[in-house]
Design an enzyme around this catalytic site. Sequence first.
Site, PDB file in Angstrom:
ATOM      1  N   LYS A 124       5.383  20.069 -14.334  1.00  0.00           N
ATOM      2  CA  LYS A 124       6.824  19.692 -15.275  1.00  0.00           C
ATOM      3  C   LYS A 124       6.614  18.591 -16.174  1.00  0.00           C
ATOM      4  CE  LYS A 124      10.321  16.917 -15.711  1.00  0.00           C
ATOM      5  NZ  LYS A 124      10.505  15.444 -15.517  1.00  0.00           N
ATOM      6  N   ASP A 142      12.233  22.048 -14.186  1.00  0.00           N
ATOM      7  CA  ASP A 142      12.399  21.318 -13.161  1.00  0.00           C
ATOM      8  C   ASP A 142      13.604  21.736 -12.126  1.00  0.00           C
ATOM      9  OD1 ASP A 142      14.736  21.153 -14.607  1.00  0.00           O
ATOM     10  OD2 ASP A 142      14.598  18.864 -15.168  1.00  0.00           O
TER      11      ASP A 142
END
Length: 216
Positions: A124, A142
């Site tokens: 991420k 996310d």
Amino acid sequence: MKSPALTRAPTTLLDRLAEVYPAAECSLAHRSPFELLIATILSAQCTDRRVNLVTPSLFTRYPDTANLSQAELSEVEELIRSTGFYHAKARHLIGCAQGLMQHHHGKVPATLRELISLPGVGRKTANVILGTAFQIPAMVVDTHVSRLAQRFGWTTARDPDRIETELAELLPRRYWITTSHLLIAHGRAFCKAPTPDCSTCPIFALCPRQGVTKSR
DNA sequence: ATCCCGAGGG
DNA sequence: CCCTCTGGAT
């Protein structure tokens, strides 16, 4: 070559989200790669607002990689305490700076592999850096992006890596980072877990799933 | 009490 | 796949 999946690309919905969240993309764009790396590591399980509260003093004390690589752990911990997980994050920040000094001439690398090999940088965070600081096509997945992609029916996968792959196939590359930021902004503001605020949602009329998800 | 714009480790 | 790490907002 034109994938059949591309015809499913929800451009109307994305256009509308872009109108609703005009600042979604540039919220972090003003930061240098170094500052963005730090800010993104700090943002784990923590709101932007709290990150923005500590970064000024952090960047004043440690203006660049060289300074941060020699920082005292306890001092960094103290500066970032309010962002939570401060012990792990402080170690990661210093470790990153040391890694950058040792292997990257003190600069933030621009490849996924190199970024992920830094301590505290996962998929991420790496994709945020690539997409936002280096303008390299990157899909950030996310918890918000995962949740909204599922609610919008863009994927049925649960595994973030698979979601990333599916969204990447669904959308043109130049939409990847923009879409990520828009979904994150919308997920925070209205399409929350577990109960979205559908009654005040600005894109309710366009929502493929309107009314289906339990909501307020 | 419960939830956050995660990552590392078992 | 599970757990842990943290403070602050709600």
